[in-house]
Design a protein around this motif. Structure first.
Motif, short mmCIF file in Angstrom:
data_model
loop_
_atom_site.label_atom_id
_atom_site.label_comp_id
_atom_site.label_asym_id
_atom_site.label_seq_id
_atom_site.Cartn_x
_atom_site.Cartn_y
_atom_site.Cartn_z
N PHE A 1 1.57 -1.22 0.11
CA PHE A 1 -0.05 -0.05 0.22
C PHE A 1 0.43 1.62 0.20
CE2 PHE A 1 -3.23 -3.04 1.19
CZ PHE A 1 -4.53 -2.76 0.66
N ALA A 2 2.12 0.96 0.85
CA ALA A 2 3.00 2.74 0.52
C ALA A 2 3.59 2.27 -0.53
CB ALA A 2 3.82 2.56 1.55
N TYR A 3 3.63 1.64 -1.75
CA TYR A 3 4.64 1.48 -2.83
C TYR A 3 2.82 2.13 -3.42
CZ TYR A 3 5.99 0.28 -7.36
OH TYR A 3 5.89 0.11 -8.87
N LYS A 4 1.89 1.40 -3.63
CA LYS A 4 0.36 2.25 -4.39
C LYS A 4 0.53 3.72 -4.56
CE LYS A 4 -1.79 -0.05 -6.65
NZ LYS A 4 -1.78 -0.36 -7.69
N ASN A 5 0.62 3.87 -3.25
CA ASN A 5 0.35 5.57 -2.39
C ASN A 5 1.78 6.30 -2.49
OD1 ASN A 5 -3.09 6.27 -1.68
ND2 ASN A 5 -1.61 3.56 -0.76
N ASN A 6 2.75 6.18 -3.22
CA ASN A 6 4.19 6.68 -3.10
C ASN A 6 4.48 7.36 -1.85
OD1 ASN A 6 3.91 6.57 -6.59
ND2 ASN A 6 2.39 7.53 -6.53
N ILE A 7 4.51 6.68 -0.92
CA ILE A 7 4.66 6.95 0.55
C ILE A 7 6.02 5.64 0.66
CG2 ILE A 7 2.72 8.49 1.12
CD1 ILE A 7 1.39 6.03 2.23
#
Length: 332
Positions: A171-177
């Motif tokens: 989810f961090a990768y999908k949201n660029n964080i």
């Protein structure tokens, strides 16, 4: 009569030994806290605090908060491990080996995903909810397992934590964080300053609650039917223990990041030193947890001076080796 005399003699010797360990650990905390206060890139001496306003400001804003945070987080994580070990009746269970740290990181991540400008309190509450739910799931799993092997349960807990960490990374990768999540991977006290660490003070009431409920946590760990037969409200005690653990873990992760193995190693060392008497073990558990973090933090500040090694790395190395040795000892 002879047996009674022997038991009293053993209890007296254990109590005297406990007092000695308390005294030594408190003296170590005071000494290490003094070293921590006057260790850093900016050279500060005791006399400088009387005439140098700049050094006094650094001392008040950075050095004192950092030292207090080290003591509180060390004590809190050690007691959290103590509670989880009592509830699961397994010496190898702790926030590190039950997925609690990864759940706290997941809670912070979801708070940032849904509200990028989320305040410290919002992130902490989100971490609290995720940690509590994951701890409930882990305790439920422990209850369902028939073969409660000493090593099997914590290893499954580590696998559970790895799954949570993988989901968080996705989810961090999908949201660029992804870069933001790196802050929680290794605990670091270098950014602790006045106004940014006060959430850790929540550990103080948790210590009191843990002391008052120590025996109840142990009885609850014996199982629902056993606790109920003794007139104990099983679910109430378990929930109180898990909320206490969740508060400590979430406050620690939000403030300084994830610090592994403290709640695993310290309770086991205390058990080896003074046995399993809960009233005696809990204070020493808190003291030794503070000592461990102070030592690791000072080492991290001095090894590559004037730079720092994150405390999560130094504690991870020490804790990993200790965990391996404990597994070898139990498996023999």
């Amino acid at each position: 009569m002879l047996r009674l005399y022997i038991c009293k003699h053993i209890n007296l010797r254990t109590k005297n030994r406990s007092v000695i360990y308390y005294t030594i650990s408190v003296c170590c905390i005071l000494l290490l806290a003094w070293i921590s206060l006057f260790t850093g890139v900016k050279d500060i001496r005791i006399m400088d605090l009387l005439g140098d306003d700049d050094k006094l400001m650094v001392f008040l804003i950075s050095r004192i908060p950092r030292t207090l945070a080290l003591i509180l987080v060390g004590a809190g994580l050690s007691i959290s491990g103590f509670i989880m070990q009592q509830l699961s009746q397994n010496r190898f269970v702790s926030p590190t080996t039950s997925g609690a740290l990864e759940a706290a990181k997941m809670g912070i991540l979801f708070a940032l995903v849904f509200s990028p400008e989320a305040s410290l309190m919002v992130r902490m509450l989100s971490a609290l909810v995720f940690t509590f739910l994951s701890s409930l799931l882990f305790i439920w799993f422990v209850e369902q397992v028939k073969d409660k092997n000493t090593v099997f349960i914590p290893l499954v807990g580590i696998m559970f934590g790895s799954i949570l960490a993988s989901i968080s990374t996705f989810f961090a990768y999908k949201n660029n964080i992804v870069q933001n999540t790196q802050e929680w991977l290794l605990g670091d006290f270098s950014s602790v300053m006045q106004g940014q660490y006060e959430a850790i003070y929540i550990i103080l009431p948790i210590v009191v609650i843990s002391y008052l409920y120590a025996e109840r946590f142990t009885i609850a760990g014996m199982g629902k039917s056993f606790a109920t037969n003794l007139g104990l409200s099983y679910h109430t005690v378990v929930n109180i223990g898990l909320v206490a653990v969740s508060l400590v873990v979430s406050a620690s992760v939000v403030t300084v990041g994830a610090i592994p193995f403290v709640g695993l190693i310290v309770p086991n060392v205390v058990s080896m030193l003074i046995g399993d008497n809960l009233r005696r073990a809990l204070p020493l558990t808190a003291f030794l947890g503070a000592v461990l973090l102070l030592v690791c933090d000072i080492i991290g500040r001095l090894l590559v001076f004037p730079y720092e090694i994150p405390i999560g790395m130094t504690v991870g190395i020490v804790g990993g080796v200790a965990f391996f040795l404990l597994i070898l000892k139990k498996s023999k």
